[in-house]
Each structure stands twice: as structure tokens, then as C-alpha cells.
Design a protein around this motif. Structure first.
Motif, PDB file in Angstrom:
ATOM      1  N   TYR A 274      -0.997   0.732  -4.437  1.00  0.00           N
ATOM      2  CA  TYR A 274      -2.149   1.155  -3.632  1.00  0.00           C
ATOM      3  C   TYR A 274      -3.393   1.275  -4.510  1.00  0.00           C
ATOM      4  CZ  TYR A 274      -5.021   4.276  -0.708  1.00  0.00           C
ATOM      5  OH  TYR A 274      -6.048   4.850   0.015  1.00  0.00           O
ATOM      6  N   GLN A 275      -3.251   1.899  -5.674  1.00  0.00           N
ATOM      7  CA  GLN A 275      -4.376   2.015  -6.595  1.00  0.00           C
ATOM      8  C   GLN A 275      -4.819   0.650  -7.100  1.00  0.00           C
ATOM      9  OE1 GLN A 275      -3.406   4.757  -9.768  1.00  0.00           O
ATOM     10  NE2 GLN A 275      -4.178   6.489  -8.579  1.00  0.00           N
TER      11      GLN A 275
ATOM     12  N   VAL B 112      -7.740  -0.972   3.914  1.00  0.00           N
ATOM     13  CA  VAL B 112      -6.928  -0.194   2.979  1.00  0.00           C
ATOM     14  C   VAL B 112      -7.476  -0.339   1.560  1.00  0.00           C
ATOM     15  CG1 VAL B 112      -4.642   0.046   1.930  1.00  0.00           C
ATOM     16  CG2 VAL B 112      -4.849  -0.288   4.396  1.00  0.00           C
TER      17      VAL B 112
ATOM     18  N   LYS C 199     -11.252   2.707  -9.460  1.00  0.00           N
ATOM     19  CA  LYS C 199     -12.048   3.335  -8.413  1.00  0.00           C
ATOM     20  C   LYS C 199     -13.491   2.850  -8.493  1.00  0.00           C
ATOM     21  CE  LYS C 199      -8.914   6.099  -6.605  1.00  0.00           C
ATOM     22  NZ  LYS C 199      -8.486   5.990  -5.187  1.00  0.00           N
TER      23      LYS C 199
ATOM     24  N   GLY D 286      -6.910  -1.142  -4.566  1.00  0.00           N
ATOM     25  CA  GLY D 286      -8.286  -0.672  -4.551  1.00  0.00           C
ATOM     26  C   GLY D 286      -9.127  -1.259  -5.660  1.00  0.00           C
TER      27      GLY D 286
ATOM     28  N   PRO E  54       0.795  -1.234   0.000  1.00  0.00           N
ATOM     29  CA  PRO E  54       0.000   0.000   0.000  1.00  0.00           C
ATOM     30  C   PRO E  54       0.825   1.282   0.000  1.00  0.00           C
ATOM     31  CG  PRO E  54      -0.900  -1.585   1.559  1.00  0.00           C
ATOM     32  CD  PRO E  54       0.420  -2.134   1.105  1.00  0.00           C
TER      33      PRO E  54
ATOM     34  N   GLU F 285      -8.260   4.682   6.880  1.00  0.00           N
ATOM     35  CA  GLU F 285      -8.702   4.561   5.494  1.00  0.00           C
ATOM     36  C   GLU F 285     -10.205   4.727   5.320  1.00  0.00           C
ATOM     37  OE1 GLU F 285      -7.295   4.214   2.594  1.00  0.00           O
ATOM     38  OE2 GLU F 285      -5.194   3.952   3.116  1.00  0.00           O
TER      39      GLU F 285
ATOM     40  N   ALA G 290      -8.716   2.641  -0.693  1.00  0.00           N
ATOM     41  CA  ALA G 290      -8.027   2.872  -1.962  1.00  0.00           C
ATOM     42  C   ALA G 290      -8.999   2.872  -3.136  1.00  0.00           C
ATOM     43  CB  ALA G 290      -6.952   1.803  -2.174  1.00  0.00           C
TER      44      ALA G 290
END
Length: 256
Positions: free
Chosen positions: A109-110, A158, A135, A113, A103, A186, A162
Motif C-alpha cells: 500500500y505504501q 487508492v 509520501k 502511494g 493495497p 481514500e 496512500a
């Protein structure tokens, strides 16, 4: 045989703060009472004890800002809802095969997510994150009982954060998931007074009013009372336990 040195336990106590504003403020820092969360399931987590081999009289108090200031939360979260049922475990939130993602690496990290809630069974025909997207369009997750059960992986909250989710509103939480949500900062793990997962549908438009501890379903016109986030609120608002501790002067600020 030499006797082991006795262990001294320290606890932190505080009353819950008052939510009394709807504006986005700067964060007034308080004594670290978030280290003591209420007891049992859901938002009622076991008290965390800190051990020390020193006597109580030799302990140096942690530095913190004036505790007379009340925490004032962000104004609101507004958006589409994604509804899940009971016992959504951390392997459904983020399967183990994706735990190699780090992360602290922005790209990973993206990517983390983009896999949020990918482990849900096929009965969930609507994906939390659409294919080829990183997203989600759902900023609020509505859940049943025991959300976040299973393993203690911090990747679970997380991954939700994310993906772009701001809050989970559940009937109850697994203790470790709740604590991980607070410590990482988060996502807000909010608890409903009633079982709302059967009164919401994925795609409903809703608003979470943190200051008033209220959830509004604009699609149905119904409003629901939420339990106060309490001492965990300032920690999440600050961005997690370490960010909170740095701003409160309890630990050294990160090197610039």
C-alpha cells in the motif's frame, strides 16, 4: 422454453445532508442513500440499481441508524496544492505496471502511494511524490475537467490516498473514478464551481473547508465555492462503502 423471471429494481433516495459544523465528530450513520448518486458526469454519477428476483413485498429493509441526523464532515484539509490539467487518466495516476501491488498489504500500500501520478508527462517538471519518498508533500490536488478518465482501476484513488493526498478539487470527474473514490474512502472527490486549475500554481497553500463547501487559496487570497459532496460524504468519512455498511449494521462486522 421457460420464461426468465422478471427483474425487480430497487432504488434508494435521499436528499443531500446539511453541512453545519466545523468540528470533527463521530459519524452519524444514515440510510444508504449513497447508493444513489446524481446523474451524468462529474459528481453526477448514474444511479446504481440493485436487482432481485423477489417481489417488492418480500424484501427486507436494510438496517440503518436514525436518518434524522445530518452528516457532519471533518473540519478541513490544509496544505500544499499540486496542479494538473484536463483529462488526467488513470494510467497517469497509477500506470498498469504497478497494479500487481496489493493495497491490503501495508507495505505494498505504501509502495503504491510512492508511484502516484508517476505517469504524468515530462511537461510536469515537479513530481507529485519526490524521488526516494513514499509520501507526497501535496495534500490537495487541483485539476481540470474529466479527472480520472480511462480504465476503471480502483488503484487510482487508492494510490492518491496512500500517497497522503486528502482531496481532489476538479472541474469535473470521470464517473467511475468518482465512484471508486467514494467506495474506497481514500480521497474526497470535490467539484469546483469554476475552472480553478488555471488560477492555482503547484505549491500554493490552500484549505478545503468541507463544512462550508469552500476552497481558500492562502497564497492568492482568493476563495472559491465548491459543490456539496452530498450523500457520498458519510461513506468517505467512514472509510469506504464496506466500513460504512458495517457501522450502519447493513452487513456483519468483520471478525476481530
Amino acid at each position: 422454453m421457460a420464461k426468465a423471471a422478471p427483474t425487480t429494481f430497487r432504488t434508494f433516495t435521499s436528499s443531500n445532508p446539511t453541512f453545519n459544523s466545523s468540528s470533527k465528530p463521530s459519524i452519524p450513520l444514515q440510510n444508504p442513500s449513497f447508493l444513489k448518486l446524481p446523474i451524468t458526469y462529474s459528481t453526477k454519477c448514474r444511479t446504481q440499481f440493485l436487482s432481485s428476483t423477489h417481489s417488492p413485498s418480500s424484501l427486507t429493509p436494510l438496517k440503518a441508524a436514525d436518518s434524522s441526523s445530518d452528516f457532519v464532515p471533518s473540519t478541513a484539509f490544509h496544505g500544499l496544492c499540486y496542479v494538473v490539467g484536463d483529462n488526467i487518466d488513470t494510467d497517469q495516476i497509477i500506470p498498469a505496471e504497478y497494479l500487481t501491488l496489493v493495497p491490503s498489504n501495508p507495505e505494498e500500500y505504501q509502495k503504491l502511494g510512492s508511484y502516484a501520478l508517476i505517469g504524468l508527462p515530462s511537461s510536469y517538471q515537479v513530481r507529485f511524490v519526490d524521488d526516494n519518498e513514499i509520501k507526497t508533500k501535496y495534500s490537495i490536488i487541483i485539476a481540470g475537467a474529466n479527472f480520472g478518465c480511462g480504465s476503471s482501476r480502483e488503484h487510482a484513488p487508492v494510490a492518491l490516498g496512500a500517497a497522503g493526498a486528502k482531496a481532489v478539487v476538479a472541474e469535473s470527474y470521470a464517473r467511475i473514478f468518482f465512484r471508486n473514490s467514494v467506495s474506497t474512502g481514500e480521497i474526497y472527490p470535490l467539484e469546483s464551481e469554476v475552472r480553478i486549475c488555471e488560477e492555482f500554481t503547484t505549491g500554493d497553500v490552500a484549505t478545503v473547508e468541507l463544512g462550508e463547501s469552500k476552497l481558500i487559496n492562502h497564497t492568492t487570497g482568493k476563495e472559491y465555492t465548491l459543490k456539496s459532496i452530498g450523500d457520498a460524504g458519510p461513506v468517505i468519512e467512514a472509510g469506504g462503502i464496506f466500513a460504512y455498511a458495517r457501522k450502519a449494521g447493513m452487513i456483519a462486522a468483520a471478525d476481530s
